[in-house]
Design a protein around this motif. Structure first.
Motif, PDB file in Angstrom:
ATOM      1  N   ASN A  84       0.820  -1.205   0.000  1.00 15.80           N
ATOM      2  CA  ASN A  84       0.000   0.000   0.000  1.00 15.80           C
ATOM      3  C   ASN A  84       0.857   1.260   0.000  1.00 15.80           C
ATOM      4  N   ALA A  85       1.910   1.250   0.812  1.00 19.72           N
ATOM      5  CA  ALA A  85       2.791   2.407   0.870  1.00 19.72           C
ATOM      6  C   ALA A  85       3.504   2.600  -0.468  1.00 19.72           C
ATOM      7  N   TYR A  86       3.906   1.501  -1.062  1.00 19.66           N
ATOM      8  CA  TYR A  86       4.592   1.571  -2.355  1.00 19.66           C
ATOM      9  C   TYR A  86       3.672   2.175  -3.413  1.00 19.66           C
ATOM     10  N   GLU A  87       2.416   1.716  -3.453  1.00 20.65           N
ATOM     11  CA  GLU A  87       1.474   2.245  -4.434  1.00 20.65           C
ATOM     12  C   GLU A  87       1.192   3.725  -4.193  1.00 20.65           C
ATOM     13  N   TYR A  88       1.161   4.111  -2.923  1.00 17.81           N
ATOM     14  CA  TYR A  88       0.945   5.521  -2.588  1.00 17.81           C
ATOM     15  C   TYR A  88       2.092   6.373  -3.124  1.00 17.81           C
ATOM     16  N   ASN A  93       4.504   9.894  -7.988  1.00 15.70           N
ATOM     17  CA  ASN A  93       5.618   9.894  -8.941  1.00 15.70           C
ATOM     18  C   ASN A  93       6.973   9.716  -8.257  1.00 15.70           C
ATOM     19  N   ILE A  94       6.969   8.914  -7.202  1.00 11.56           N
ATOM     20  CA  ILE A  94       8.207   8.604  -6.490  1.00 11.56           C
ATOM     21  C   ILE A  94       8.390   7.093  -6.469  1.00 11.56           C
ATOM     22  N   VAL A  95       9.521   6.629  -6.916  1.00 12.82           N
ATOM     23  CA  VAL A  95       9.842   5.207  -6.835  1.00 12.82           C
ATOM     24  C   VAL A  95      10.760   5.009  -5.634  1.00 12.82           C
ATOM     25  N   PRO A  96      10.329   4.329  -4.588  1.00 16.61           N
ATOM     26  CA  PRO A  96      11.170   4.164  -3.396  1.00 16.61           C
ATOM     27  C   PRO A  96      12.492   3.481  -3.730  1.00 16.61           C
ATOM     28  N   ASP A  97      13.561   4.057  -3.278  1.00 15.30           N
ATOM     29  CA  ASP A  97      14.885   3.498  -3.476  1.00 15.30           C
ATOM     30  C   ASP A  97      15.602   3.508  -2.133  1.00 15.30           C
ATOM     31  N   MET A 102      14.622   7.135   0.146  1.00 13.41           N
ATOM     32  CA  MET A 102      13.985   6.512   1.310  1.00 13.41           C
ATOM     33  C   MET A 102      13.508   7.554   2.320  1.00 13.41           C
ATOM     34  N   ILE A 103      14.306   8.594   2.579  1.00 15.02           N
ATOM     35  CA  ILE A 103      13.870   9.592   3.552  1.00 15.02           C
ATOM     36  C   ILE A 103      12.753  10.437   2.967  1.00 15.02           C
ATOM     37  N   LEU A 104      12.828  10.729   1.679  1.00 16.55           N
ATOM     38  CA  LEU A 104      11.765  11.476   1.017  1.00 16.55           C
ATOM     39  C   LEU A 104      10.443  10.730   1.121  1.00 16.55           C
ATOM     40  N   GLY A 105      10.481   9.425   0.858  1.00 15.12           N
ATOM     41  CA  GLY A 105       9.266   8.615   0.970  1.00 15.12           C
ATOM     42  C   GLY A 105       8.718   8.623   2.375  1.00 15.12           C
TER      43      GLY A 105
END
Length: 258
Positions: A84-88, A93-97, A102-105
């Protein structure tokens, strides 16, 4: 590499909330187990804390003090997101890396929705993720500490000048009092205008600065006389006293006064 964030967005200027200075490497089987636990929707994200190396600790301490980072954190950790967090984050327009975003997410999740998380202390040692030249750039060129030292040096000149002017009229015992106070006010005006660029609450800030500088001065004398009592060379004793006073005055200035 320096990854900076300001108000939830990557920043390439001087304003930011976080600096990523270290990272950790996790074995694939350990990572898979944690990833499966988080991705099963039990949590939105898991923060993975590791052991901070001495270099990263020193970097973080000096960066926070020099840049007056009061609420922002300089910490070594990784993040694993749930589905769910990933889809959010994808919708933003952010791909978690693990390194770049990671801190931005985390910041976006914190500010934009309620979520559940847990912290896992992995016990793994984190690698420093910031080069020494970048550290010097942050603490000296962009930071406040170097400017604070320069102002302090000119303040010593003002102190000595006032002492010289008043020595003949007030004597050696009394002339030091206005010399100290005038140099403190001089240092405050320059630090308020150039070092920290303070706005508002001028006199309240001046009162705090004056108080903490007097505390630093008392600590300076205490360390000096204690060192001399134990037969330390007077120049070494004087240096130790100045060092302790600087730590007190700069720390209180950057974290409390401004």
């Amino acid at each position: 590499m320096i990854q900076k964030y300001y108000r939830g967005k990557p920043s390439y200027g001087d304003d930011f909330d976080y600096i990523l200075i270290s990272r950790m490497t996790i074995k694939s089987d350990t990572f898979d187990g944690i990833f499966h636990d988080v991705y099963s929707n039990r949590y939105d994200l898991t923060l993975l804390f590791g052991k901070q190396g001495i270099i990263a600790f020193i970097y973080g301490l000096f960066i926070k003090l020099s840049l007056s980072v009061k609420k922002g954190k300089v910490l070594p950790f990784g993040t694993i997101y749930s589905k769910n967090a990933y889809e959010y984050l994808i919708s933003k327009n952010i791909v978690p890396d693990m390194e770049k975003n990671m801190i931005l997410g985390n910041t976006l999740l914190l500010k934009n929705r309620s979520f559940e998380y847990k912290i896992i202390n992995t016990g793994l040692r984190c690698r420093e993720n910031i080069h020494f030249k970048d550290f010097l750039d942050l603490t000296i060129r962009r930071g406040n500490m170097f400017r604070y030292v320069i102002v302090g040096i000119t303040g010593v000149i003002v102190n000595e000048g006032v002492l010289l002017l008043l020595h003949g009229k007030l004597g050696s015992e009394l002339s030091i009092i206005p010399a100290i106070e005038i140099s403190i006010i001089y240092n405050f005006i320059l630090n308020n205008r150039y070092t920290f660029k303070g706005r508002g609450h001028f006199y309240m800030r001046l009162a705090k600065y004056n108080l903490f500088n007097l505390i630093g001065f008392a600590a300076n004398l205490g360390v000096y006389y204690t060192a001399v009592y134990y037969r330390t060379d007077i120049y070494v004793a004087d240096f130790l006293g100045i060092l302790v006073a600087f730590i007190i005055t700069y720390t209180t200035a950057t974290m409390i006064v401004w």
